[in-house]
Enzyme design. Structure first.
Site, PDB file in Angstrom:
ATOM      1  N   TYR A 160       1.153   2.535   2.578  1.00  0.00           N
ATOM      2  CA  TYR A 160       0.724   1.138   2.702  1.00  0.00           C
ATOM      3  C   TYR A 160       0.519   0.727   4.157  1.00  0.00           C
ATOM      4  CZ  TYR A 160       2.339   0.569  -2.172  1.00  0.00           C
ATOM      5  OH  TYR A 160       2.557   0.681  -3.525  1.00  0.00           O
ATOM      6  N   HIS A 179       5.727   9.231  -4.366  1.00  0.00           N
ATOM      7  CA  HIS A 179       4.671   8.275  -4.691  1.00  0.00           C
ATOM      8  C   HIS A 179       3.716   8.781  -5.778  1.00  0.00           C
ATOM      9  CE1 HIS A 179       2.340   4.728  -2.720  1.00  0.00           C
ATOM     10  NE2 HIS A 179       2.184   4.737  -4.023  1.00  0.00           N
TER      11      HIS A 179
END
Length: 273
Positions: A46, A104
């Site tokens: 991110y 992730h």
């Protein structure tokens, strides 16, 4: 606002920070904390861990008052790469541990053997850098294999796409049988919920937004949800979902919206169940 329930020690409603970068991301998180969020979800990819850390530091809550999640990106799955990447994440976040650390995605195209990166996740956990560990976007087969590799270490959650238009039942039911809660990302279907007639009908009956109904639906199913918004009022509306009580009839009607409409499916990702 009601106290947010927890599942496996994870607050059931949190604030996601995907696409919240730079000053915009910093201010969005400050607003979320002011609204009452105490579960914050970020990730290495991110590119906002530093902003998340700065916002948490500036807001000034005790470390134990905020449940903090970050995720390791597959580029750091190779032998010897994960631990240094986690130390870098902790430095950016300004903490000595996270409450939850997730893989992730499975390795891109399966290039890195599962054992190579799951064993490193276990090392991070054993070193005390994460209170809980889990996975994201894992299939049933990968979860079963990960459980074996982790031994007596528990998978705290599997974070997957889940919303009223795609309940992701195959993986949700599989995980439920193993006492692994689902954490829903994109729980508002990336904004699509606001235009649905049924969600708006039920929202009017409760005097709330369509988004709040979509979130309340997930909470009633026992799913953890991490909506995001850069709008202060919308973030507060989302948090209010915890106070909404949906009737069995409303839940049954909302279940009919599930069409399996997946939004996130990168070409390098797994073949989903």
């Amino acid at each position: 606002m009601s106290e947010i329930a927890t599942i496996n020690g994870i607050p059931q409603l949190g604030f996601g920070t995907w696409k919240r970068k730079g000053d915009e991301g910093y201010h969005a998180l400050i607003a979320a904390l002011e609204a009452g969020y105490r579960h914050v979800d970020t990730a290495q990819i991110y590119e906002n861990e530093a902003e998340v850390g700065r916002a948490l530091g500036d807001f000034g809550l005790p470390r134990e008052a905020v449940f903090l999640t970050t995720k390791v990106w597959p580029d750091h799955y190779g032998a010897g790469k994960m631990m240094p990447s986690v130390h870098e994440s902790l430095e950016k976040l300004g903490v000595d541990h996270v409450d939850l650390l997730l893989l992730h995605w499975p390795s891109k195209h399966g290039e890195v053997p599962l054992e190579t990166y799951v064993s490193q996740l276990a090392e991070v956990y054993d070193a005390g850098l994460a209170k809980r560990i889990g996975v994201s976007n894992f299939t049933r087969a990968l979860i079963a294999e990960t459980e074996t590799l982790l031994g007596d270490r528990k998978i705290a959650t599997n974070q997957v796409e889940c919303h009223v238009f795609m309940n992701n039942r195959p993986i949700a039911d599989f995980c439920a049988a193993r006492n692994i809660p689902i954490t829903a990302y994109s729980p508002l279907a990336q904004g699509k919920v606001k235009d649905d007639p049924l969600l708006n009908e039920i929202a009017r009956a409760h005097g709330v937004s369509a988004g709040a109904i979509a979130l309340a639906y997930l909470l009633h199913l026992g799913i953890i949800a991490i909506p995001t918004s850069s709008d202060r009022n919308r973030a507060a509306e989302n948090l209010a979902a915890a106070d909404i009580s949906l009737s069995p009839a409303e839940m049954e009607r909302l279940k009919q919206l599930d069409s399996g409409a997946r939004i996130v499916s990168p070409e390098w990702g797994p073949t989903f169940d």
